[in-house]
Design a protein around this motif. Structure first.
Motif, PDB file in Angstrom:
ATOM      1  N   ASP A  15       0.820  -1.214   0.000  1.00 19.93           N
ATOM      2  CA  ASP A  15       0.000   0.000   0.000  1.00 19.93           C
ATOM      3  C   ASP A  15       0.849   1.257   0.000  1.00 19.93           C
ATOM      4  OD1 ASP A  15      -2.221  -1.529   0.057  1.00 19.93           O
ATOM      5  OD2 ASP A  15      -2.747  -1.160   2.139  1.00 19.93           O
ATOM      6  N   LYS A  40      -7.111  -1.631  -7.519  1.00 23.17           N
ATOM      7  CA  LYS A  40      -6.607  -0.863  -6.385  1.00 23.17           C
ATOM      8  C   LYS A  40      -5.802   0.297  -6.970  1.00 23.17           C
ATOM      9  CE  LYS A  40      -6.413  -4.984  -3.471  1.00 23.17           C
ATOM     10  NZ  LYS A  40      -7.473  -4.649  -2.520  1.00 23.17           N
ATOM     11  N   TYR A  42      -5.153   3.357  -5.788  1.00 19.11           N
ATOM     12  CA  TYR A  42      -4.451   4.294  -4.915  1.00 19.11           C
ATOM     13  C   TYR A  42      -3.298   3.613  -4.174  1.00 19.11           C
ATOM     14  CZ  TYR A  42      -8.472   7.333  -5.708  1.00 19.11           C
ATOM     15  OH  TYR A  42      -9.437   8.109  -6.299  1.00 19.11           O
ATOM     16  N   TYR A  60     -15.986   2.502  -5.011  1.00 23.56           N
ATOM     17  CA  TYR A  60     -15.228   2.805  -3.798  1.00 23.56           C
ATOM     18  C   TYR A  60     -15.440   4.234  -3.304  1.00 23.56           C
ATOM     19  CZ  TYR A  60     -12.534  -1.231  -5.540  1.00 23.56           C
ATOM     20  OH  TYR A  60     -12.150  -2.453  -6.020  1.00 23.56           O
ATOM     21  N   PHE A  61     -16.540   4.859  -3.703  1.00 19.98           N
ATOM     22  CA  PHE A  61     -16.678   6.284  -3.403  1.00 19.98           C
ATOM     23  C   PHE A  61     -18.066   6.629  -2.847  1.00 19.98           C
ATOM     24  CE2 PHE A  61     -13.682   5.603  -6.859  1.00 19.98           C
ATOM     25  CZ  PHE A  61     -12.552   6.221  -6.356  1.00 19.98           C
ATOM     26  N   GLU A  65     -17.599   4.275   2.178  1.00 22.08           N
ATOM     27  CA  GLU A  65     -16.223   4.773   2.225  1.00 22.08           C
ATOM     28  C   GLU A  65     -16.153   6.120   2.937  1.00 22.08           C
ATOM     29  OE1 GLU A  65     -16.433   1.558  -0.364  1.00 22.08           O
ATOM     30  OE2 GLU A  65     -17.587   3.400  -0.515  1.00 22.08           O
ATOM     31  N   TYR A  69     -13.514   6.454   6.162  1.00 23.89           N
ATOM     32  CA  TYR A  69     -12.300   7.273   6.181  1.00 23.89           C
ATOM     33  C   TYR A  69     -12.420   8.519   7.058  1.00 23.89           C
ATOM     34  CZ  TYR A  69     -10.310   4.315   2.629  1.00 23.89           C
ATOM     35  OH  TYR A  69      -9.791   3.234   1.968  1.00 23.89           O
ATOM     36  N   HIS A  80      -6.611   5.742  -0.114  1.00 27.28           N
ATOM     37  CA  HIS A  80      -7.810   6.277  -0.782  1.00 27.28           C
ATOM     38  C   HIS A  80      -7.698   7.784  -0.834  1.00 27.28           C
ATOM     39  CE1 HIS A  80     -12.047   6.840  -1.844  1.00 27.28           C
ATOM     40  NE2 HIS A  80     -12.162   5.531  -1.967  1.00 27.28           N
ATOM     41  N   SER A 114     -10.113  13.535  -9.675  1.00 28.01           N
ATOM     42  CA  SER A 114      -9.562  13.563  -8.313  1.00 28.01           C
ATOM     43  C   SER A 114     -10.005  14.824  -7.578  1.00 28.01           C
ATOM     44  CB  SER A 114      -8.031  13.499  -8.363  1.00 28.01           C
ATOM     45  OG  SER A 114      -7.584  12.257  -8.868  1.00 28.01           O
TER      46      SER A 114
END
Length: 934
Positions: A15, A40, A42, A60-61, A65, A69, A80, A114
């Motif tokens: 990671d 994956k 990030y 994933y958003f 999530e 986070y 992420h 982003s």
């Protein structure tokens, strides 16, 4: 830090690439590829986020999530963009320091997406009033509006930003967004009239053609895109996964949010349509002079702009010059040839579009303006580095700005960090890297003159006729910068050896595009418009015979770039380095050479080496003491000795390893992020301890009144409906009986923004009435059932870990069923799902809190059903076994409840309890009497 092992025995990736065993471009590229192939996208380099464009939507958003986070330490959760956004937001609130994120990478690497993810996250996690929500709406709705007028399809990116923007969101000290500001840079206005193959112009043109209603089509003269010369040049009218008609409605909706009136919206669309119609005006040659090929083509754009068609026609084929003879001056009309007339037409349309775009940016800013002096969070989304087959003035400016951003990255992550270690006396092994300052100097310096200054000097001496100016510029460069190692000349242009690679620039059009002048003739025509909005876009004061040269495009972008650098260096910076994995724009297509090239020029290897040898965190002594003095009784509430000694006292109090920090001359440096998070957790526990002390004092002061009120609230739910156990109401309700603060494995499963209201270890019955120990946790949003599972893969294989077995949104809880006896069984009914039966010792407190939260969250009470015979649904198995179960209750001679199961039925024998009319000692008749009093 999380690791993962992909299936099939493939090699594991990391990671955080600081943990790579080999630090080479090949190893970095391979790690990114492995993660990319498993979606994956990030990866970290310490605090720097590397993002690979997946070229598809990923799940994933969402809200899951968002909760995961929020407030989480980065080592607790996978990499992420939400983690970076949360770090920015929390750091801003903790330290009251301005924050910024610099998103860099080449065109098509995913920078704009982003930026949108960060804006969405920040607006969702920040709280606020109705007024604050309006500001959030403006911030979010500015995206589709700016994209409509500022983005376009290029050969490398279907939604490429053709301008740069720096968005500043301004917050109150409590974290509420109260305003904002957008700074825009260098709109690629030549795209209005000139397209390369396989590209489109700005999205708004295609949106209008696809989404205009019948009234708009009639009023604006809208046709298919291939009717318009400006749009038909490339032969591309549609973009994959983009619905122009739907996007047009979103654009109109965004205008409404910005407060743009219906009349001005109509005028904006008139300008967009007029530009398309003007592009269809053609010229023919008569005696070396241009004439309008078909005067009818003048009528419609002139009508839309509210100006005279005759005047438009005259100004397209002629131009007024100021002529001086002796002491006299006069204005002379000069006829234009076809090429000059076409140039004038295109200058007119792109000048009109540029002013319209500036108006839109200005309108967004006015909608967000605030007078308060606030802390802010900045997001830089700027065009990526570009290398096309043919590169011109626009690419030169774009790549210059990217050089400046790379210089910031080098200065703040490589250069200044090492310089700070030296100045602070920290033990450190220097890391070598390429400093691109020399390339920036080649482009922008005044003495000796760089390329931009040479270009401005050439433009200043240009006559009205521009022939030969580009060649003059070419010659001057050769004589003044020809010896520079990062410059190289060729016949039709020059090469600059940028940090991202060598780029060949064609000099054709450099001087004219740099002059960036709109003829006064055109300005006069537009100022005569009968439409106030359109004439207001041209407030220019025209001065005859003015000697002062107007500011060039190069000077503007150089000034803006340096102002941007100044702004960014006043913030705490964060970085997202975006990687484009392929040119095909397809998921799971990995071009190793292309990716490796980006890894090289982005300096990821050097960044990893610096982070590996360096320190994750540094803070001035006074700030560190101010935040963490609470960790030791010797430093709290005040420390009178030397700051360094106070820090040593704190570190000793929390047993911090000596090799995890160094004390500099003015700052403390902490090695690993985990060590910092450990300090933060110690601080939180300390604060929580003091909070509990205060709560205990508060409870003691108000204990009698609160206990009576709570007992009444709980007993009211069961009064005259269920027998009571002895002392079931004669106690204080505590809530957290597990001690979540001291069980990090459990605590990390619950999002931090979900305050735990009730936590208790219960017995859960399965479909065969077997009991299993589970943790029942109630928050303000969800009901959780947590239990152990055995890890089947990876380094922790065979180990038992706690996981969420079931998560139920309170909105989906339909009712609870209990018996009329003194047992502790509770059946929870769930909308469109199987039910859950658990044995909860403190059922009165649990049901009371559940009922209270459902009233708050769902605006309804929890329906309670009391019966000694009930059936319920269990989870249905694939082979279709009976999914219905029955429970019967009887009162008998026993000391504790007895459970006997046969088939699908559970028989429960319960001892006699206290009468269902009893309230307990805290709810005696005198309390009831007081409740009856008026």
């Amino acid at each position: 830090m999380y690791h993962w092992q992909s299936e099939g025995g493939k090699k594991a990736s990391v990671d955080d690439m600081v943990l790579l065993t080999k630090i080479t471009e090949e190893a970095i590229t391979d790690n990114l590829k492995r993660r990319f192939m498993d979606d994956k996208i990030y990866t970290y380099i310490g605090p720097v986020l590397v993002a690979v464009n997946p070229f598809k939507q990923l799940p994933y958003f969402g809200d899951k999530e968002l909760e995961m986070y929020q407030g989480a330490a980065t080592y607790e959760v996978p990499p992420h963009i939400f983690a970076l956004a949360d770090t920015m937001y929390r750091n801003m609130l903790i330290d009251s320091d301005n924050q910024c994120v610099i998103i860099s990478g080449e065109s098509g690497a995913g920078k704009t997406v982003s930026a949108k993810f960060i804006m969405n996250y920040i607006t969702k996690v920040s709280q606020g009033t109705k007024k604050v929500q309006h500001i959030k709406d403006i911030i979010l709705e500015s995206n589709p509006l700016l994209e409509a007028f500022g983005n376009a399809k290029t050969t490398r990116n279907n939604n490429s930003s053709r301008f740069g923007k720096y968005i500043e969101i301004q917050f109150s000290s409590g974290g509420e967004p109260l305003g904002g500001k957008i700074s825009n840079f260098l709109l690629e206005k030549s795209r209005v009239h000139s397209l390369n193959s396989e590209e489109r112009s700005f999205h708004i043109f295609y949106q209008l053609c696809a989404g205009a209603n019948a009234a708009m089509v009639e009023e604006l003269g809208i046709s298919e895109p291939d009717y318009y010369h400006y749009l038909s040049q490339s032969g591309v009218f549609k973009v994959d996964n983009m619905n122009d008609a739907l996007d047009f409605q979103e654009t109109l909706s965004a205008m409404n949010v910005m407060g743009i009136s219906e009349q001005i919206q109509n005028d904006i669309l008139c300008i967009v349509a007029a530009i398309l119609h003007m592009g269809n005006i053609c010229f023919t040659e008569q005696g070396n002079a241009a004439v309008i090929a078909n005067a009818e083509y003048l009528e419609f754009p002139a009508y839309l702009l509210g100006v005279s068609s005759e005047w438009v026609g005259r100004k397209l084929v002629s131009r007024v010059f100021d002529s001086k003879w002796g002491g006299q001056s006069e204005r002379v009309d000069v006829t234009l040839n076809v090429e000059q007339a076409q140039f004038t037409r295109d200058a007119w349309t792109k000048g009109l579009y540029t002013r319209l775009f500036d108006y839109i940016v200005d309108t967004i800013n006015k909608a967000m303006v605030t007078d308060a002096n606030l802390i802010n969070l900045g997001i830089l989304d700027i065009y990526g580095f570009e290398i096309f087959d043919k590169n011109g003035f626009e690419q030169f400016c774009i790549n210059y700005v990217n050089e400046k951003l790379q210089q910031i990255f080098i200065d703040l992550t490589l250069k200044s960090e090492q310089e700070e270690y030296n100045s602070e006396g920290i033990q450190w092994k220097p890391i070598s890297y390429f400093d691109n300052k020399v390339v920036c100097e080649l482009i922008e310096t005044k003495r000796p003159p760089g390329i931009m200054c040479i270009l401005d000097d050439t433009c200043a001496t240009m006559s009205a006729k521009t022939e030969g100016a580009d060649m003059d510029f070419h010659c001057k460069m050769e004589s003044q910068v020809g010896s520079n190692a990062h410059y190289q000349k060729f016949n039709q242009g020059f090469i600059i050896k940028h940090y991202a690679g060598n780029v060949s620039y064609q000099i054709e059009g450099f001087c004219e595009k740099n002059r960036d002048v709109l003829n006064s003739d055109i300005i006069e025509v537009m100022q005569s418009s009968s439409k106030p909005f359109i004439s207001s876009l041209f407030p220019d004061v025209i001065q005859s015979g003015a000697k002062k040269h107007p500011t060039t495009a190069g000077t503007k972008i150089r000034t803006q770039a340096n102002e941007l650098v100044t702004t960014l260096t006043k913030c705490v910076p964060h970085y997202i380095r975006c990687i484009k994995p392929n040119e095909t724009k397809k998921p799971h297509d990995w071009d190793s050479q292309m990716a490796k090239h980006q890894v090289e020029y982005l300096g990821l290897k050097e960044n990893i080496r610096v982070k590996r040898a360096g320190f994750a965190y540094r803070r001035p002594f006074h700030k560190f003491l101010q935040r963490y003095a609470i960790l030791s009784p010797e430093t709290w509430p005040s420390w009178s000795g030397r700051a360094e000694q106070g820090i040593h006292v704190i570190m000793k109090a929390i047993n911090m390893d000596q090799d995890q920090f160094q004390i500099g001359k003015t700052k403390i440096f902490i090695k690993d992020p985990e060590s910092l998070y450990m300090i933060e957790e110690c601080r939180e526990r300390k604060l929580d301890h003091y909070a509990r002390v205060l709560q205990q004092a508060f409870r003691k002061f108000f204990s009698k009144r609160k206990c009576i009120k709570t007992a009444i609230e709980g007993s009211d739910l069961f009064l005259n409906r269920k027998e009571r156990r002895e002392h079931s109401l004669n106690r204080n309700f505590f809530g957290d009986y597990i001690g979540m603060d001291f069980k990090p494995q459990l605590a990390t499963l619950i999002p931090r923004r979900e305050k735990v209201l009730f936590a208790f270890t219960v017995q859960k019955f399965d479909r065969k009435y077997r009991k299993s120990i589970r943790h029942l946790i109630l928050t303000k949003i969800n009901l959780y059932l947590i239990g152990p599972v055995k890890v089947k893969k990876g380094p922790d294989k065979g180990k038992m870990v706690e996981v969420i077995k079931r998560k139920i949104d309170l909105q989906n809880v339909t009712q609870a069923t209990l018996s009329t006896l003194q047992d502790n069984l509770v059946l929870i009914h769930v909308k469109n799902d199987h039910e859950m039966i658990v044995e909860v010792e403190f059922k009165t407190e649990f049901i009371m809190l559940l009922n209270r939260k459902m009233k708050e969250r769902c605006n309804r009470e929890l329906p309670l059903n009391f019966t000694n015979n009930f059936t319920y649904q269990v989870k249905k198995l694939r082979w279709g076994s009976n999914a219905q179960r029955k429970v019967t209750f009887t009162c008998g001679e026993c000391k504790e409840p007895e459970f006997t199961s046969y088939g699908s039925t559970l028989a429960v024998k319960v001892p006699r309890g206290i009468s269902n009319t009893s309230r307990g000692t805290q709810g005696k008749p005198q309390v009831q009497a007081s409740r009856r009093a008026p």
